[in-house]
Design a protein around this motif. Structure first.
Motif, PDB file in Angstrom:
ATOM      1  N   ASP A  52       0.832  -1.195   0.000  1.00  0.00           N
ATOM      2  CA  ASP A  52       0.000   0.000   0.000  1.00  0.00           C
ATOM      3  C   ASP A  52       0.870   1.250   0.000  1.00  0.00           C
ATOM      4  O   ASP A  52       0.677   2.155  -0.796  1.00  0.00           O
ATOM      5  CB  ASP A  52      -0.914  -0.005   1.226  1.00  0.00           C
ATOM      6  CG  ASP A  52      -1.936   1.118   1.164  1.00  0.00           C
ATOM      7  OD1 ASP A  52      -2.921   0.963   0.417  1.00  0.00           O
ATOM      8  OD2 ASP A  52      -1.724   2.155   1.831  1.00  0.00           O
ATOM      9  N   HIS A  53       1.812   1.279   0.950  1.00  0.00           N
ATOM     10  CA  HIS A  53       2.738   2.416   0.986  1.00  0.00           C
ATOM     11  C   HIS A  53       3.985   2.069   1.786  1.00  0.00           C
ATOM     12  O   HIS A  53       4.019   1.067   2.496  1.00  0.00           O
ATOM     13  CB  HIS A  53       2.064   3.667   1.557  1.00  0.00           C
ATOM     14  CG  HIS A  53       1.611   3.535   2.980  1.00  0.00           C
ATOM     15  ND1 HIS A  53       0.352   3.105   3.333  1.00  0.00           N
ATOM     16  CD2 HIS A  53       2.253   3.774   4.158  1.00  0.00           C
ATOM     17  CE1 HIS A  53       0.236   3.093   4.654  1.00  0.00           C
ATOM     18  NE2 HIS A  53       1.379   3.494   5.193  1.00  0.00           N
ATOM     19  N   ILE A  54       4.986   2.924   1.630  1.00  0.00           N
ATOM     20  CA  ILE A  54       6.216   2.819   2.418  1.00  0.00           C
ATOM     21  C   ILE A  54       6.298   4.071   3.267  1.00  0.00           C
ATOM     22  O   ILE A  54       6.175   5.193   2.745  1.00  0.00           O
ATOM     23  CB  ILE A  54       7.432   2.676   1.486  1.00  0.00           C
ATOM     24  CG1 ILE A  54       7.306   1.351   0.714  1.00  0.00           C
ATOM     25  CG2 ILE A  54       8.745   2.723   2.285  1.00  0.00           C
ATOM     26  CD1 ILE A  54       8.332   1.168  -0.363  1.00  0.00           C
ATOM     27  N   LEU A  92       4.193   6.723  -1.236  1.00  0.00           N
ATOM     28  CA  LEU A  92       5.140   7.015  -0.168  1.00  0.00           C
ATOM     29  C   LEU A  92       4.377   7.802   0.883  1.00  0.00           C
ATOM     30  O   LEU A  92       3.525   8.629   0.559  1.00  0.00           O
ATOM     31  CB  LEU A  92       6.316   7.855  -0.680  1.00  0.00           C
ATOM     32  CG  LEU A  92       7.197   7.201  -1.747  1.00  0.00           C
ATOM     33  CD1 LEU A  92       8.326   8.157  -2.133  1.00  0.00           C
ATOM     34  CD2 LEU A  92       7.771   5.884  -1.249  1.00  0.00           C
ATOM     35  N   GLU A  93       4.661   7.516   2.145  1.00  0.00           N
ATOM     36  CA  GLU A  93       4.070   8.262   3.251  1.00  0.00           C
ATOM     37  C   GLU A  93       5.212   8.925   4.014  1.00  0.00           C
ATOM     38  O   GLU A  93       6.105   8.240   4.513  1.00  0.00           O
ATOM     39  CB  GLU A  93       3.313   7.304   4.186  1.00  0.00           C
ATOM     40  CG  GLU A  93       2.751   7.986   5.429  1.00  0.00           C
ATOM     41  CD  GLU A  93       2.107   6.999   6.425  1.00  0.00           C
ATOM     42  OE1 GLU A  93       2.586   5.864   6.547  1.00  0.00           O
ATOM     43  OE2 GLU A  93       1.134   7.394   7.081  1.00  0.00           O
ATOM     44  N   LEU A  94       5.222  10.240   4.072  1.00  0.00           N
ATOM     45  CA  LEU A  94       6.234  10.953   4.848  1.00  0.00           C
ATOM     46  C   LEU A  94       5.634  11.268   6.202  1.00  0.00           C
ATOM     47  O   LEU A  94       4.502  11.749   6.290  1.00  0.00           O
ATOM     48  CB  LEU A  94       6.639  12.255   4.138  1.00  0.00           C
ATOM     49  CG  LEU A  94       7.172  12.118   2.708  1.00  0.00           C
ATOM     50  CD1 LEU A  94       7.497  13.495   2.132  1.00  0.00           C
ATOM     51  CD2 LEU A  94       8.396  11.217   2.650  1.00  0.00           C
ATOM     52  N   GLN A  98      10.656   3.695   7.785  1.00  0.00           N
ATOM     53  CA  GLN A  98      10.219   3.345   9.138  1.00  0.00           C
ATOM     54  C   GLN A  98       9.276   2.156   9.126  1.00  0.00           C
ATOM     55  O   GLN A  98       9.291   1.345  10.032  1.00  0.00           O
ATOM     56  CB  GLN A  98       9.559   4.578   9.783  1.00  0.00           C
ATOM     57  CG  GLN A  98       9.368   4.493  11.291  1.00  0.00           C
ATOM     58  CD  GLN A  98       7.924   4.229  11.688  1.00  0.00           C
ATOM     59  OE1 GLN A  98       7.013   4.275  10.864  1.00  0.00           O
ATOM     60  NE2 GLN A  98       7.720   3.934  12.956  1.00  0.00           N
ATOM     61  N   HIS A  99       8.417   2.076   8.127  1.00  0.00           N
ATOM     62  CA  HIS A  99       7.529   0.910   8.041  1.00  0.00           C
ATOM     63  C   HIS A  99       7.103   0.651   6.607  1.00  0.00           C
ATOM     64  O   HIS A  99       7.247   1.516   5.743  1.00  0.00           O
ATOM     65  CB  HIS A  99       6.294   1.073   8.944  1.00  0.00           C
ATOM     66  CG  HIS A  99       5.351   2.157   8.529  1.00  0.00           C
ATOM     67  ND1 HIS A  99       5.429   3.451   8.974  1.00  0.00           N
ATOM     68  CD2 HIS A  99       4.272   2.139   7.688  1.00  0.00           C
ATOM     69  CE1 HIS A  99       4.452   4.173   8.446  1.00  0.00           C
ATOM     70  NE2 HIS A  99       3.739   3.410   7.656  1.00  0.00           N
ATOM     71  N   ILE A 100       6.606  -0.558   6.389  1.00  0.00           N
ATOM     72  CA  ILE A 100       6.043  -0.942   5.095  1.00  0.00           C
ATOM     73  C   ILE A 100       4.604  -1.351   5.351  1.00  0.00           C
ATOM     74  O   ILE A 100       4.324  -2.090   6.298  1.00  0.00           O
ATOM     75  CB  ILE A 100       6.846  -2.097   4.466  1.00  0.00           C
ATOM     76  CG1 ILE A 100       8.257  -1.589   4.128  1.00  0.00           C
ATOM     77  CG2 ILE A 100       6.155  -2.635   3.216  1.00  0.00           C
ATOM     78  CD1 ILE A 100       9.190  -2.661   3.597  1.00  0.00           C
ATOM     79  N   LEU A 157       5.730  -3.836  10.102  1.00  0.00           N
ATOM     80  CA  LEU A 157       4.735  -4.019   9.037  1.00  0.00           C
ATOM     81  C   LEU A 157       3.403  -3.456   9.496  1.00  0.00           C
ATOM     82  O   LEU A 157       2.944  -3.746  10.613  1.00  0.00           O
ATOM     83  CB  LEU A 157       4.529  -5.506   8.749  1.00  0.00           C
ATOM     84  CG  LEU A 157       5.379  -6.221   7.705  1.00  0.00           C
ATOM     85  CD1 LEU A 157       4.820  -7.625   7.499  1.00  0.00           C
ATOM     86  CD2 LEU A 157       5.445  -5.471   6.398  1.00  0.00           C
ATOM     87  N   GLU A 158       2.797  -2.688   8.630  1.00  0.00           N
ATOM     88  CA  GLU A 158       1.461  -2.150   8.881  1.00  0.00           C
ATOM     89  C   GLU A 158       0.493  -2.862   7.949  1.00  0.00           C
ATOM     90  O   GLU A 158       0.819  -3.098   6.795  1.00  0.00           O
ATOM     91  CB  GLU A 158       1.484  -0.635   8.569  1.00  0.00           C
ATOM     92  CG  GLU A 158       0.133   0.062   8.628  1.00  0.00           C
ATOM     93  CD  GLU A 158       0.192   1.519   8.127  1.00  0.00           C
ATOM     94  OE1 GLU A 158       1.261   2.165   8.247  1.00  0.00           O
ATOM     95  OE2 GLU A 158      -0.822   2.006   7.619  1.00  0.00           O
ATOM     96  N   LEU A 159      -0.650  -3.213   8.464  1.00  0.00           N
ATOM     97  CA  LEU A 159      -1.735  -3.671   7.591  1.00  0.00           C
ATOM     98  C   LEU A 159      -2.659  -2.493   7.394  1.00  0.00           C
ATOM     99  O   LEU A 159      -2.911  -1.726   8.322  1.00  0.00           O
ATOM    100  CB  LEU A 159      -2.517  -4.826   8.229  1.00  0.00           C
ATOM    101  CG  LEU A 159      -1.725  -6.070   8.599  1.00  0.00           C
ATOM    102  CD1 LEU A 159      -2.652  -7.113   9.216  1.00  0.00           C
ATOM    103  CD2 LEU A 159      -0.984  -6.635   7.397  1.00  0.00           C
TER     104      LEU A 159
HETATM  105 ZN    ZN Z   1       1.771   3.982   7.176  1.00  0.00          ZN
END
Ligand code: ZN
Length: 134
Positions: A7-9, A54-56, A78-80, A128-130
């Protein structure tokens, strides 16, 4: 559980505006909006990148999780986040498998997503984020 895509990094940054200048003006990505999520002490911007984003993330407080991450590791990935079709179902499944979770229940994520984090000990060192969003 079904993972649909990355979904995003999530990238931890010290200064969101300066980071956005690079990602938008130099790389030519679009910022779809900035949102502050007070309960998680972050200000985030999403930049769509083809089929994922991308998520900043900038901390809004020196004791927030992003500030702590930067203190320890410096700025960086920081997370995926993995997109799932049914986050409650995925969390039930992982609990049943004995997987260590940070969030037992989904919480609010930017843009109205439902999100939950798995513990990095369970994922070989990756936070890891869902994420489930329409
Ligand atoms: Zn996120």
């Amino acid at each position: 559980m079904k993972v649909l895509k990355i979904d995003h990094i999530g990238i931890a940054v010290k200064n969101l505006q300066e980071s956005l200048d690079f990602y938008t003006e130099i790389l030519g990505l679009n910022n779809t909006g900035i949102e502050t999520i007070e309960e998680q002490k972050v200000k985030v911007a999403f930049l769509p990148c083809g089929d994922s984003e991308l998520e900043l993330l900038e901390s809004t407080s020196p004791d927030g999780p992003i500030a702590k991450f930067i203190d320890k590791n410096g700025e960086g990935v920081q997370h995926i986040a993995l997109k799932v079709d049914d986050i409650e179902g995925a969390l039930d499944y992982l609990k049943e498998k004995g997987i260590r979770l940070i969030d037992e229940k989904p919480r609010y994520g930017a843009g109205g997503a439902k999100i939950a984090f798995l513990h990095p000990k369970a994922t070989r060192g990756v936070l890891l984020e869902l994420s489930e969003r329409k």
